[in-house]
Design a protein around this motif. Structure first.
Motif, PDB file in Angstrom:
ATOM      1  N   ALA A   1       0.902  -1.234  -0.159  1.00 52.19           N
ATOM      2  CA  ALA A   1       0.170   0.180   0.064  1.00 52.19           C
ATOM      3  C   ALA A   1       0.914   1.192   0.198  1.00 52.19           C
ATOM      4  N   LYS A   2       0.416   2.313  -0.684  1.00 54.35           N
ATOM      5  CA  LYS A   2       1.294   3.412  -1.002  1.00 54.35           C
ATOM      6  C   LYS A   2       0.846   4.658  -0.270  1.00 54.35           C
ATOM      7  N   GLN A   3       1.619   5.708  -0.398  1.00 56.27           N
ATOM      8  CA  GLN A   3       1.371   7.128   0.028  1.00 56.27           C
ATOM      9  C   GLN A   3       2.305   7.758  -0.847  1.00 56.27           C
ATOM     10  N   VAL A   4       1.905   9.325  -1.151  1.00 56.55           N
ATOM     11  CA  VAL A   4       2.606   9.952  -1.954  1.00 56.55           C
ATOM     12  C   VAL A   4       2.925  11.168  -1.172  1.00 56.55           C
ATOM     13  N   PHE A   5       4.237  11.733  -1.065  1.00 55.55           N
ATOM     14  CA  PHE A   5       4.425  12.761  -0.310  1.00 55.55           C
ATOM     15  C   PHE A   5       4.905  14.059  -1.197  1.00 55.55           C
ATOM     16  N   ARG A   6       4.394  15.076  -1.095  1.00 49.81           N
ATOM     17  CA  ARG A   6       4.719  16.192  -1.687  1.00 49.81           C
ATOM     18  C   ARG A   6       5.234  17.320  -1.079  1.00 49.81           C
ATOM     19  N   THR A   7       6.464  18.123  -1.762  1.00 55.84           N
ATOM     20  CA  THR A   7       6.781  19.270  -0.941  1.00 55.84           C
ATOM     21  C   THR A   7       5.766  20.173  -0.620  1.00 55.84           C
ATOM     22  N   LEU A   8       5.788  21.066   0.452  1.00 52.85           N
ATOM     23  CA  LEU A   8       4.779  21.929   0.600  1.00 52.85           C
ATOM     24  C   LEU A   8       5.284  23.629   0.096  1.00 52.85           C
ATOM     25  N   ASP A   9       6.686  23.679  -0.121  1.00 60.11           N
ATOM     26  CA  ASP A   9       6.911  25.050  -0.423  1.00 60.11           C
ATOM     27  C   ASP A   9       7.686  25.348  -1.867  1.00 60.11           C
ATOM     28  N   ALA A  10       8.724  24.156  -2.273  1.00 58.04           N
ATOM     29  CA  ALA A  10       9.411  24.298  -3.521  1.00 58.04           C
ATOM     30  C   ALA A  10       8.264  23.916  -4.504  1.00 58.04           C
ATOM     31  N   LYS A  11       9.022  24.172  -5.976  1.00 58.13           N
ATOM     32  CA  LYS A  11       8.261  23.826  -6.996  1.00 58.13           C
ATOM     33  C   LYS A  11       8.698  22.332  -7.156  1.00 58.13           C
ATOM     34  N   LEU A  12       7.812  21.707  -7.705  1.00 57.03           N
ATOM     35  CA  LEU A  12       7.958  20.362  -7.983  1.00 57.03           C
ATOM     36  C   LEU A  12       9.087  19.746  -8.755  1.00 57.03           C
ATOM     37  N   ASP A  13       9.628  20.545  -9.554  1.00 56.33           N
ATOM     38  CA  ASP A  13      10.930  20.110 -10.358  1.00 56.33           C
ATOM     39  C   ASP A  13      12.090  20.008  -9.503  1.00 56.33           C
ATOM     40  N   ALA A  14      12.241  20.844  -8.413  1.00 55.72           N
ATOM     41  CA  ALA A  14      13.201  21.043  -7.382  1.00 55.72           C
ATOM     42  C   ALA A  14      13.088  20.202  -6.373  1.00 55.72           C
ATOM     43  N   GLU A  15      11.926  19.875  -6.054  1.00 58.10           N
ATOM     44  CA  GLU A  15      11.715  18.716  -4.965  1.00 58.10           C
ATOM     45  C   GLU A  15      10.371  17.662  -5.489  1.00 58.10           C
ATOM     46  N   PRO A  16      10.936  16.702  -6.233  1.00 56.96           N
ATOM     47  CA  PRO A  16       9.975  15.968  -6.744  1.00 56.96           C
ATOM     48  C   PRO A  16       8.959  15.201  -5.757  1.00 56.96           C
ATOM     49  N   ASP A  17       7.972  14.649  -5.953  1.00 59.82           N
ATOM     50  CA  ASP A  17       7.133  13.847  -5.392  1.00 59.82           C
ATOM     51  C   ASP A  17       7.897  12.671  -4.860  1.00 59.82           C
ATOM     52  N   LEU A  18       7.509  12.082  -3.575  1.00 59.69           N
ATOM     53  CA  LEU A  18       8.289  10.729  -3.065  1.00 59.69           C
ATOM     54  C   LEU A  18       6.795   9.916  -3.237  1.00 59.69           C
ATOM     55  N   LEU A  19       7.308   8.631  -3.836  1.00 64.04           N
ATOM     56  CA  LEU A  19       6.239   7.414  -3.804  1.00 64.04           C
ATOM     57  C   LEU A  19       6.708   6.537  -2.528  1.00 64.04           C
ATOM     58  N   ALA A  20       5.819   6.370  -1.716  1.00 59.34           N
ATOM     59  CA  ALA A  20       6.109   5.969  -0.337  1.00 59.34           C
ATOM     60  C   ALA A  20       5.544   4.621   0.122  1.00 59.34           C
ATOM     61  N   LEU A  21       5.781   3.909   1.006  1.00 56.44           N
ATOM     62  CA  LEU A  21       4.917   2.967   1.699  1.00 56.44           C
ATOM     63  C   LEU A  21       3.935   3.686   2.618  1.00 56.44           C
ATOM     64  N   ARG A  22       2.586   3.020   2.773  1.00 57.64           N
ATOM     65  CA  ARG A  22       1.370   3.729   3.436  1.00 57.64           C
ATOM     66  C   ARG A  22       2.082   4.164   4.838  1.00 57.64           C
ATOM     67  N   GLU A  23       2.660   3.048   5.396  1.00 59.77           N
ATOM     68  CA  GLU A  23       2.953   3.403   6.895  1.00 59.77           C
ATOM     69  C   GLU A  23       4.136   4.297   7.185  1.00 59.77           C
ATOM     70  N   GLU A  24       4.946   4.569   6.129  1.00 61.78           N
ATOM     71  CA  GLU A  24       5.955   5.647   6.412  1.00 61.78           C
ATOM     72  C   GLU A  24       5.516   7.003   6.954  1.00 61.78           C
ATOM     73  N   PRO A  25       6.373   7.623   7.878  1.00 63.80           N
ATOM     74  CA  PRO A  25       6.037   8.968   8.444  1.00 63.80           C
ATOM     75  C   PRO A  25       6.072   9.882   7.378  1.00 63.80           C
ATOM     76  N   THR A  26       5.358  11.092   7.482  1.00 65.96           N
ATOM     77  CA  THR A  26       5.441  11.982   6.586  1.00 65.96           C
ATOM     78  C   THR A  26       6.765  12.974   6.725  1.00 65.96           C
ATOM     79  N   PRO A  27       7.631  13.014   5.748  1.00 62.07           N
ATOM     80  CA  PRO A  27       8.904  13.711   5.915  1.00 62.07           C
ATOM     81  C   PRO A  27       8.620  15.190   6.227  1.00 62.07           C
ATOM     82  N   PRO A  28       9.662  15.973   6.989  1.00 59.17           N
ATOM     83  CA  PRO A  28       9.546  17.055   7.229  1.00 59.17           C
ATOM     84  C   PRO A  28       9.360  18.083   5.981  1.00 59.17           C
ATOM     85  N   GLY A  29       8.407  19.186   6.054  1.00 55.37           N
ATOM     86  CA  GLY A  29       8.413  20.043   4.599  1.00 55.37           C
ATOM     87  C   GLY A  29       7.579  19.384   3.782  1.00 55.37           C
ATOM     88  N   ARG A  30       6.916  18.239   3.965  1.00 55.88           N
ATOM     89  CA  ARG A  30       6.206  17.516   2.683  1.00 55.88           C
ATOM     90  C   ARG A  30       4.697  17.111   3.466  1.00 55.88           C
TER      91      ARG A  30
END
Length: 446
Positions: A345-374
């Motif tokens: 099962a998946k989750q997608v983490f997206r940056t809160l501030d930067a453009k999406l080419d500078a900080e691409p989306d992260l495809l993650a496992l559902r249970e992973e904690p949300t990284p800082p700034g995403r």
């Protein structure tokens, strides 16, 4: 919604699961393998209809009778199917969010027979409505400042499609629809003018315009190209002057060189002191036509868009799939060439501030904690078969789309030859993928 709204093999697989006592939870992931040509992004849509379908999913007595006669299913099979309701969980990307290839738009976790049976209907809704919402968003980008109206109902592939198109277009930025039923159901603004048949039914254009202005003085938008567009514009101005029209008065161009005719109409209207009168254009338009009209400075205030948007003519479908990624606590993946999937099962983490080419989306496992700034894109929409939240108005989903679009680099928003943004995978997902691949390969060698 009918339990028969599925493909035959889904029913046969579900019956086999039930016969073999396979009742464990399965997780299926719905995503697009690749973006269509000239698409740098997708706009998610169709989730509201999916939730409605899952909440009402069942087989009626008549449907079970049909399955008995058509497939020769046993009484035990029919009893098992008749008892099915959707009792699972659904996580999804909210409508209006920008997504990319490989990112789940929706994931279902439910007893495997349930999760299997709903595949066809979910793909049907998500695929079509995401195509249309993306097309509408491209039109919105192509004509900044102009109003866009859905005129597609008469050209869509069926009435259900017409209803879905109206809402998907609203998600993509359209401000109204000619589809009265859709306007009522979804709280959209109904918009309409007149047809050439109306003008032809009167002795002349001026008589038609005068009658319409008398009957609908607050919505007097005159179709001026039935015979001769310059003459039609003059007739519209004469009627507006006679009846003192101001608010709601407009002219609509539906054929010919729309850019040149719009310039002429604006010039004549302004010369008559009708500077607030709006010019509307329609007739075979899409985002590329809108971009060209915008580039040349055509003074068009409102565009009516029909066929090419309503069927997403240049990209009428997605390479969308619904793939098993876990069963009964065991992550699984597909190894077919060109169709490899990622397990779990998946989750997608997206940056809160930067453009999406500078900080691409992260495809993650559902249970992973949300990284800082995403932020986590996927949210629960059904838990144990129960709706988590109420359906959202289209205006809210559009605002969500606008925020996401401006996070994209300009190169990804281009209408032709857009840059394709990367989606990175977390180390945890990569490690699980390697481990499941090795285990699957070992089983094949044995």
């Amino acid at each position: 919604m009918s339990g028969l709204a599925t493909d035959l093999y889904e029913i046969r697989m579900a019956v086999s699961y039930l016969r073999n006592g396979m009742t464990g939870d399965a997780t299926f992931s719905l995503f697009a393998r690749a973006l269509p040509p000239d698409r740098g992004f997708l706009v998610s849509a169709g989730l509201a209809d999916c939730v409605d379908f899952l909440e009402s999913f069942c087989f009626t007595g008549d449907e079970l009778d049909y399955l008995r006669s058509a497939l020769g299913l046993s009484a035990a099979d029919l009893d098992a199917l008749g008892a099915l309701r959707f009792t699972g969980d659904v996580w999804a990307v909210p409508e209006g969010r920008v997504v990319f290839a490989g990112e789940p738009l929706l994931e279902v976790t439910a007893p495997i027979a349930q999760a299997q049976l709903v595949e066809t209907a979910l793909l049907n809704r998500i695929t079509f409505q995401t195509c249309v919402a993306t097309k509408a968003a491209r039109c919105w980008l192509a004509a900044p400042g102009a109003e866009l109206v859905d005129f597609a109902a008469r050209r869509t592939h069926g009435w259900d499609a017409a209803m879905a198109v109206a809402r998907a277009c609203a998600i993509g930025g359209f401000t109204g629809t000619s589809n009265v039923a859709a306007a009522r159901r979804f709280g959209l603004r109904p918009v309409g003018t007149m047809a050439h048949s109306y003008v032809q039914a009167f002795p002349d254009e001026r008589s038609a315009f005068a009658a319409f202005a008398r009957d609908f003085p607050g919505a007097a938008v005159f179709l001026v190209d039935t015979y001769d567009t310059p003459s039609g514009i003059r007739s519209a101005i004469a009627v507006a002057d006679e009846r003192g029209l101001d608010s709601g008065f407009g002219v609509r161009l539906d054929s010919g060189d729309l850019g040149r005719l719009a310039v002429r109409a604006r010039r004549v209207l302004d010369a008559a002191g009708l500077t607030s009168v709006r010019v509307m254009a329609s007739g075979g338009l899409d985002e590329h036509a809108l971009a060209e009209l915008t580039r040349t400075g055509a003074p068009v205030d409102v565009y009516g868009l029909g066929t090419k948007v309503g069927v997403s003519a240049d990209a009428p479908s997605l390479d969308s799939v619904y793939k098993l990624v876990a069963y009964d606590g065991r992550p699984v993946m597909k190894l077919s060439p060109g169709k490899v999937t990622a397990p779990g099962a998946k989750q997608v983490f997206r940056t809160l501030d930067a453009k999406l080419d500078a900080e691409p989306d992260l495809l993650a496992l559902r249970e992973e904690p949300t990284p800082p700034g995403r932020e986590a894109l996927m949210v629960p929409v059904l838990r144990a078969g129960e709706r988590v939240d109420v359906a959202e108005p289209a205006a809210r989903t559009h605002r969500r789309m606008v925020r996401d679009l401006w996070r994209l680099p300009e190169t990804a928003r281009r209408l032709r030859g857009p840059a394709l943004l990367d989606v990175h995978r977390t180390p945890a997902l990569c490690e699980l993928t390697d481990r499941v691949r090795q285990a699957a390969s070992a089983r094949v060698r044995c």
